[in-house]
Design a protein around this motif. Structure first.
Motif, PDB file in Angstrom:
ATOM      1  N   ILE A   1       6.591 -10.714  11.505  1.00 17.03           N
ATOM      2  CA  ILE A   1       8.040 -10.721  11.313  1.00 17.03           C
ATOM      3  C   ILE A   1       8.512  -9.450  10.613  1.00 17.03           C
ATOM      4  CG2 ILE A   1       9.957 -11.983  10.248  1.00 17.03           C
ATOM      5  CD1 ILE A   1       8.176 -14.495  10.396  1.00 17.03           C
ATOM      6  N   GLY A   2       9.638  -8.916  11.097  1.00 14.79           N
ATOM      7  CA  GLY A   2      10.272  -7.768  10.459  1.00 14.79           C
ATOM      8  C   GLY A   2      11.341  -8.213   9.473  1.00 14.79           C
TER       9      GLY A   2
ATOM     10  N   GLN B   1      13.466   5.979   6.259  1.00 19.31           N
ATOM     11  CA  GLN B   1      12.440   4.991   6.601  1.00 19.31           C
ATOM     12  C   GLN B   1      12.964   4.006   7.648  1.00 19.31           C
ATOM     13  OE1 GLN B   1      13.997   5.339   3.650  1.00 19.31           O
ATOM     14  NE2 GLN B   1      14.048   3.449   2.448  1.00 19.31           N
ATOM     15  N   TRP B   2      12.094   3.692   8.606  1.00 17.56           N
ATOM     16  CA  TRP B   2      12.469   2.805   9.698  1.00 17.56           C
ATOM     17  C   TRP B   2      12.500   1.354   9.233  1.00 17.56           C
ATOM     18  CZ3 TRP B   2      14.649   4.337  14.007  1.00 17.56           C
ATOM     19  CH2 TRP B   2      14.427   5.655  14.453  1.00 17.56           C
ATOM     20  N   GLN B   3      13.535   0.648   9.656  1.00 16.43           N
ATOM     21  CA  GLN B   3      13.700  -0.764   9.342  1.00 16.43           C
ATOM     22  C   GLN B   3      13.689  -1.540  10.660  1.00 16.43           C
ATOM     23  OE1 GLN B   3      15.627  -0.716   5.256  1.00 16.43           O
ATOM     24  NE2 GLN B   3      13.532  -0.577   5.925  1.00 16.43           N
TER      25      GLN B   3
ATOM     26  N   ASN C   1      15.605  -2.473  18.961  1.00 13.68           N
ATOM     27  CA  ASN C   1      16.184  -1.198  18.505  1.00 13.68           C
ATOM     28  C   ASN C   1      16.177  -1.081  16.980  1.00 13.68           C
ATOM     29  OD1 ASN C   1      17.325   0.061  21.139  1.00 13.68           O
ATOM     30  ND2 ASN C   1      18.068  -2.053  21.207  1.00 13.68           N
ATOM     31  N   PRO C   2      15.043  -0.671  16.402  1.00 17.26           N
ATOM     32  CA  PRO C   2      14.988  -0.455  14.948  1.00 17.26           C
ATOM     33  C   PRO C   2      15.964   0.639  14.526  1.00 17.26           C
ATOM     34  CG  PRO C   2      12.786  -0.469  15.918  1.00 17.26           C
ATOM     35  CD  PRO C   2      13.756  -0.388  17.057  1.00 17.26           C
ATOM     36  N   VAL C   3      16.317   0.641  13.253  1.00 15.53           N
ATOM     37  CA  VAL C   3      17.215   1.660  12.703  1.00 15.53           C
ATOM     38  C   VAL C   3      16.608   2.185  11.409  1.00 15.53           C
ATOM     39  CG1 VAL C   3      19.309   0.658  13.702  1.00 15.53           C
ATOM     40  CG2 VAL C   3      18.547  -0.096  11.441  1.00 15.53           C
TER      41      VAL C   3
END
Length: 301
Positions: free
Chosen positions: A166-167, A197-199, A229-231
């Motif tokens: 899980i993110g 940093q990627w979330q 689509n990570p941000v």
């Protein structure tokens, strides 16, 4: 179908339970509190105490699959005592489920367990898939490795094992969004550290649906529970501010301040994981919330 859910009253568990009821899936759930026990036709509670290795064996009767979500929040100071509780709450509860199935007649054919993308190393460039073999050398990496190993033991019972890494969970109440929107609402929001940093985030609805999708399709293996689509942290903070019609005027919060305030746990705020959702999509799952702006629009309306 009847499933047994651990952590059924938590953020993710309550959403999965709601979906089960809408889809006429019966739910058994485990709780440590007598006050939380209900006995309805399609929603039944049972007592357990993983610390004492105690469980009501009736919880597994008529159960076809298990969704395993229980675990102490990792978003707390990483003292020696808290670290032990974070690991044991995951490993010992999973081991108790394993022992219960090993010693009693049952019809459980699959377990779908929560895991975390924190197993992946922090990187600003690398795109992580489920095939990654290098493990992050942080406390989070240690937690996930031990947690997943406990789940893998179910294979010895002939039970299909599935793990959802899980993110960052976006939910209306609870989860990371609560922590993001509060400072922004008071005009003191700001990106953290470099903000680069990627979330890798996911809407709570998609996450709950993925658990049930993997269960109903009887798919084994590891799946990333993240949106397509990570941000970056800066993009995430800006989008929250935009949705709330609030300005972002403060400079980034320096990493050293976060480390001084949160200690070792600051790693959760500063680590970067760019994580792929391609595997679950290749299996046929269609995301309801693919982009952050749509997800936040739904949750912050």
């Amino acid at each position: 179908m009847r499933i047994l859910i651990t952590g059924a009253t938590g953020l993710i568990g309550s959403k999965i339970t709601d979906l089960c009821r809408k889809q006429n899936i019966s739910v058994n759930y485990l709780t440590t509190s007598k006050e939380k026990i209900k006995n309805e036709e399609n929603y039944r509670g049972f007592l357990w105490n993983p610390d004492k290795k105690e469980i009501d064996v009736d919880a597994i009767k008529g159960v076809d699959a298990i969704i395993n979500l229980v675990g102490e929040s990792i978003a707390q100071r990483w003292t020696k005592e808290n670290k032990r509780a974070i690991i044991e709450s995951r490993v010992e509860s999973t081991n108790l489920l394993f022992d219960t199935l090993a010693k009693n007649p049952h019809q459980v054919s699959q377990i779908v367990s929560a895991s975390a993308i924190g197993i992946y190393e922090s990187s600003l460039q690398k795109l992580y898939t489920e095939d990654e073999t290098i493990i992050d050398d942080s406390f989070v990496g240690e937690v996930v490795v031990k947690w997943e190993a406990a789940v893998d033991n179910f294979k010895d019972l002939g039970i299909k094992t599935s793990k959802i890494r899980i993110g960052l969970v976006m939910a209306e109440n609870g989860g990371i969004l609560d922590q993001l929107k509060q400072p922004v609402a008071y005009n003191v929001g700001a990106p953290l550290g470099s903000g680069k940093q990627w979330q890798s985030w996911i809407h709570i609805t998609d996450l709950a649906q993925i658990f049930l999708f993997v269960l109903k399709e009887e798919i084994g293996g590891v799946f990333n529970g993240v949106a397509p689509n990570p941000v970056t942290n800066k993009e995430l903070t800006k989008e929250v501010a935009s949705q709330l019609n609030k300005p972002l005027w403060l400079p980034n919060v320096p990493s050293f301040i976060l480390k001084a305030y949160f200690g070792e746990m600051a790693r959760l705020l500063l680590s970067s994981q760019l994580v792929s959702s391609q595997k679950i999509e290749d299996h046929g799952y269609h995301f309801e919330y693919r982009r952050l702006n749509k997800a936040l629009s739904d949750l912050l309306k």
